[in-house]
Design a protein around this motif. Structure first.
Motif, PDB file in Angstrom:
ATOM      1  N   ASP A  97       0.810  -1.216   0.000  1.00 36.71           N
ATOM      2  CA  ASP A  97       0.000   0.000   0.000  1.00 36.71           C
ATOM      3  C   ASP A  97       0.843   1.266   0.000  1.00 36.71           C
ATOM      4  O   ASP A  97       0.303   2.371  -0.107  1.00 36.71           O
ATOM      5  CB  ASP A  97      -0.910   0.011   1.227  1.00 36.71           C
ATOM      6  N   GLY A  98       2.153   1.116   0.162  1.00 43.33           N
ATOM      7  CA  GLY A  98       3.047   2.266   0.131  1.00 43.33           C
ATOM      8  C   GLY A  98       3.313   2.902   1.483  1.00 43.33           C
ATOM      9  O   GLY A  98       3.872   4.002   1.554  1.00 43.33           O
ATOM     10  N   PHE A  99       2.934   2.204   2.574  1.00 46.45           N
ATOM     11  CA  PHE A  99       3.150   2.739   3.910  1.00 46.45           C
ATOM     12  C   PHE A  99       4.273   1.993   4.618  1.00 46.45           C
ATOM     13  O   PHE A  99       4.527   0.811   4.333  1.00 46.45           O
ATOM     14  CB  PHE A  99       1.872   2.641   4.747  1.00 46.45           C
ATOM     15  N   GLU A 100       4.918   2.668   5.556  1.00 50.74           N
ATOM     16  CA  GLU A 100       5.964   2.009   6.339  1.00 50.74           C
ATOM     17  C   GLU A 100       5.342   0.838   7.093  1.00 50.74           C
ATOM     18  O   GLU A 100       4.291   0.960   7.716  1.00 50.74           O
ATOM     19  CB  GLU A 100       6.600   3.022   7.299  1.00 50.74           C
ATOM     20  N   GLN A 101       6.012  -0.307   7.040  1.00 54.65           N
ATOM     21  CA  GLN A 101       5.435  -1.565   7.502  1.00 54.65           C
ATOM     22  C   GLN A 101       5.033  -1.551   8.980  1.00 54.65           C
ATOM     23  O   GLN A 101       3.942  -2.002   9.335  1.00 54.65           O
ATOM     24  CB  GLN A 101       6.448  -2.695   7.255  1.00 54.65           C
ATOM     25  N   THR A 102       5.888  -1.044   9.852  1.00 52.03           N
ATOM     26  CA  THR A 102       5.582  -1.045  11.281  1.00 52.03           C
ATOM     27  C   THR A 102       4.344  -0.214  11.573  1.00 52.03           C
ATOM     28  O   THR A 102       3.462  -0.630  12.342  1.00 52.03           O
ATOM     29  CB  THR A 102       6.765  -0.495  12.086  1.00 52.03           C
ATOM     30  N   PHE A 103       4.256   0.943  10.959  1.00 50.65           N
ATOM     31  CA  PHE A 103       3.119   1.844  11.155  1.00 50.65           C
ATOM     32  C   PHE A 103       1.833   1.202  10.646  1.00 50.65           C
ATOM     33  O   PHE A 103       0.788   1.257  11.306  1.00 50.65           O
ATOM     34  CB  PHE A 103       3.399   3.164  10.434  1.00 50.65           C
ATOM     35  N   GLN A 104       1.890   0.576   9.483  1.00 54.09           N
ATOM     36  CA  GLN A 104       0.688  -0.022   8.917  1.00 54.09           C
ATOM     37  C   GLN A 104       0.214  -1.228   9.715  1.00 54.09           C
ATOM     38  O   GLN A 104      -0.967  -1.326  10.062  1.00 54.09           O
ATOM     39  CB  GLN A 104       0.915  -0.445   7.460  1.00 54.09           C
ATOM     40  N   VAL A 105       1.120  -2.152  10.010  1.00 53.27           N
ATOM     41  CA  VAL A 105       0.723  -3.405  10.657  1.00 53.27           C
ATOM     42  C   VAL A 105       0.263  -3.175  12.090  1.00 53.27           C
ATOM     43  O   VAL A 105      -0.700  -3.796  12.553  1.00 53.27           O
ATOM     44  CB  VAL A 105       1.878  -4.423  10.603  1.00 53.27           C
ATOM     45  N   ASN A 106       0.921  -2.259  12.799  1.00 52.64           N
ATOM     46  CA  ASN A 106       0.594  -2.039  14.204  1.00 52.64           C
ATOM     47  C   ASN A 106      -0.518  -1.022  14.434  1.00 52.64           C
ATOM     48  O   ASN A 106      -1.198  -1.088  15.456  1.00 52.64           O
ATOM     49  CB  ASN A 106       1.832  -1.591  14.971  1.00 52.64           C
ATOM     50  N   HIS A 107      -0.681  -0.067  13.519  1.00 54.91           N
ATOM     51  CA  HIS A 107      -1.700   0.974  13.741  1.00 54.91           C
ATOM     52  C   HIS A 107      -2.725   1.083  12.623  1.00 54.91           C
ATOM     53  O   HIS A 107      -3.923   0.928  12.863  1.00 54.91           O
ATOM     54  CB  HIS A 107      -1.021   2.329  13.941  1.00 54.91           C
ATOM     55  N   LEU A 108      -2.272   1.369  11.405  1.00 53.30           N
ATOM     56  CA  LEU A 108      -3.218   1.689  10.329  1.00 53.30           C
ATOM     57  C   LEU A 108      -4.230   0.586  10.072  1.00 53.30           C
ATOM     58  O   LEU A 108      -5.419   0.862   9.878  1.00 53.30           O
ATOM     59  CB  LEU A 108      -2.461   1.982   9.027  1.00 53.30           C
ATOM     60  N   ALA A 109      -3.780  -0.667  10.056  1.00 55.45           N
ATOM     61  CA  ALA A 109      -4.686  -1.773   9.745  1.00 55.45           C
ATOM     62  C   ALA A 109      -5.767  -1.914  10.804  1.00 55.45           C
ATOM     63  O   ALA A 109      -6.953  -2.085  10.489  1.00 55.45           O
ATOM     64  CB  ALA A 109      -3.896  -3.073   9.609  1.00 55.45           C
ATOM     65  N   GLY A 110      -5.397  -1.821  12.072  1.00 54.79           N
ATOM     66  CA  GLY A 110      -6.383  -1.901  13.140  1.00 54.79           C
ATOM     67  C   GLY A 110      -7.310  -0.701  13.156  1.00 54.79           C
ATOM     68  O   GLY A 110      -8.512  -0.825  13.446  1.00 54.79           O
ATOM     69  N   PHE A 111      -6.767   0.467  12.847  1.00 52.97           N
ATOM     70  CA  PHE A 111      -7.576   1.680  12.725  1.00 52.97           C
ATOM     71  C   PHE A 111      -8.630   1.490  11.634  1.00 52.97           C
ATOM     72  O   PHE A 111      -9.809   1.808  11.829  1.00 52.97           O
ATOM     73  CB  PHE A 111      -6.669   2.858  12.389  1.00 52.97           C
ATOM     74  N   LEU A 112      -8.222   0.964  10.489  1.00 48.27           N
ATOM     75  CA  LEU A 112      -9.146   0.739   9.380  1.00 48.27           C
ATOM     76  C   LEU A 112     -10.201  -0.296   9.747  1.00 48.27           C
ATOM     77  O   LEU A 112     -11.404  -0.072   9.521  1.00 48.27           O
ATOM     78  CB  LEU A 112      -8.372   0.290   8.146  1.00 48.27           C
ATOM     79  N   LEU A 113      -9.789  -1.413  10.316  1.00 51.61           N
ATOM     80  CA  LEU A 113     -10.733  -2.470  10.680  1.00 51.61           C
ATOM     81  C   LEU A 113     -11.781  -1.947  11.661  1.00 51.61           C
ATOM     82  O   LEU A 113     -12.979  -2.185  11.494  1.00 51.61           O
ATOM     83  CB  LEU A 113      -9.983  -3.656  11.298  1.00 51.61           C
ATOM     84  N   THR A 114     -11.322  -1.225  12.672  1.00 51.73           N
ATOM     85  CA  THR A 114     -12.248  -0.701  13.675  1.00 51.73           C
ATOM     86  C   THR A 114     -13.269   0.236  13.043  1.00 51.73           C
ATOM     87  O   THR A 114     -14.473   0.163  13.331  1.00 51.73           O
ATOM     88  CB  THR A 114     -11.480   0.036  14.777  1.00 51.73           C
ATOM     89  N   ASN A 115     -12.801   1.126  12.180  1.00 53.49           N
ATOM     90  CA  ASN A 115     -13.714   2.081  11.553  1.00 53.49           C
ATOM     91  C   ASN A 115     -14.699   1.408  10.613  1.00 53.49           C
ATOM     92  O   ASN A 115     -15.868   1.804  10.552  1.00 53.49           O
ATOM     93  CB  ASN A 115     -12.908   3.152  10.817  1.00 53.49           C
TER      94      ASN A 115
END
Length: 278
Positions: A97-115
């Motif tokens: 997706d073009g995002f830094e892996q640590t940021f995406q796996v630990n935050h962005l993905a869970g943020f997206l799922l929750t929303n």
């Protein structure tokens, strides 16, 4: 009796504290839904505790979107969403997706799922639990204008930043939807003897793979019990919504963890990055 059971979705449930909490919760009679990246590992835990499972790799946000659609369709009521998936990585790497892996796996993905599940969660008066870490306090050098770690990257700092993001997300989610009946909490499971940092290299890699240091770590069962405490507890009675917990008690984390303006900024930036309205 079955009507009194909670439906508890745990991500990162194929190993470590996620699997331990799943075993504990299933043993308590709760309905546990497993989410993991490895089909073999996740399916093995699912067979062990007789639970349904779903597969999603958080390094691809399209898989998170598909997961959200599956969960919303399959489980109209979700009492607890435990955003436990995460990891520590070594060199800076971008996801598909073009995002830094640590940021995406630990935050962005869970943020997206929750929303994506937010309507279902609110309707269920659910709890959303974030697995954070004391690393937020010890290692974070959080910069809202450098969420991708493009400047002075280190795996340790990236992980600390992502874990602070978990706490900020918890705080802002509580601010936005507490009046709608949703409860939130973040927690540190302890320095747990798992394999999740084994490929990170550096200090974390050494700590998590060295037989001597592992002797002083928390067991996966104890770490899992921290998640179980929040998942089975009653918000407002057993724990306080919007707070960060260590050893089942509210604790202070990084000085920025209670910065409401920063929490709002992170939410808005995250929403923009994953294509949601802020």
């Amino acid at each position: 009796m079955s009507d009194e059971r909670k439906t508890i979705v745990i991500t990162g449930a194929s190993d470590g504290i996620g699997a331990a909490a799943a075993r504990q919760l299933a043993g308590n009679g709760e309905r546990v839904v497993l989410v993991g990246r490895s089909r073999n590992k996740t399916e093995a835990i699912a067979r062990e505790i007789d639970a349904p499972f779903h597969i999603a790799d958080y390094a691809e946000l399209e898989q998170v979107r598909e997961l959200a659609a599956d969960l919303a369709t399959t489980y109209p009521r979700i009492d607890v969403l435990a955003n436990n998936a995460g990891g520590i990585f070594g060199d800076r790497k971008l996801t598909k997706d073009g995002f830094e892996q640590t940021f995406q796996v630990n935050h962005l993905a869970g943020f997206l799922l929750t929303n994506l599940l937010l309507e279902n969660l609110i309707a269920s008066n659910a709890s959303v639990i974030q697995t954070s870490s004391v690393a937020a306090k010890r290692f974070s050098k959080f910069d809202i204008d450098d969420l991708q770690g493009e400047h002075n990257y280190s795996g340790r700092v990236a992980y600390g930043n992502a874990k602070l993001a978990n706490i900020l997300f918890t705080r802002e989610l509580d601010r936005r939807v507490a009046e709608d009946g949703l409860s939130t909490a973040a927690f540190h499971p302890g320095v747990v003897a798992t394999s999740f940092a084994s490929s990170s290299g550096g200090l974390f890699g050494f700590i998590y793979t060295n037989p001597l240091t592992r002797r002083f770590m928390t067991t996966t069962e104890d770490g899992g019990s921290r998640l179980t405490f929040l998942a089975t507890g009653t918000p407002g009675q057993d724990w306080i919504s919007g707070e960060y917990y260590e050893r089942d008690r509210p604790m202070a984390s990084h000085r920025l963890s209670r910065d409401d303006q920063l929490a709002r900024q992170l939410w808005e930036r995250s929403a923009e990055l994953v294509g949601l309205s802020g």
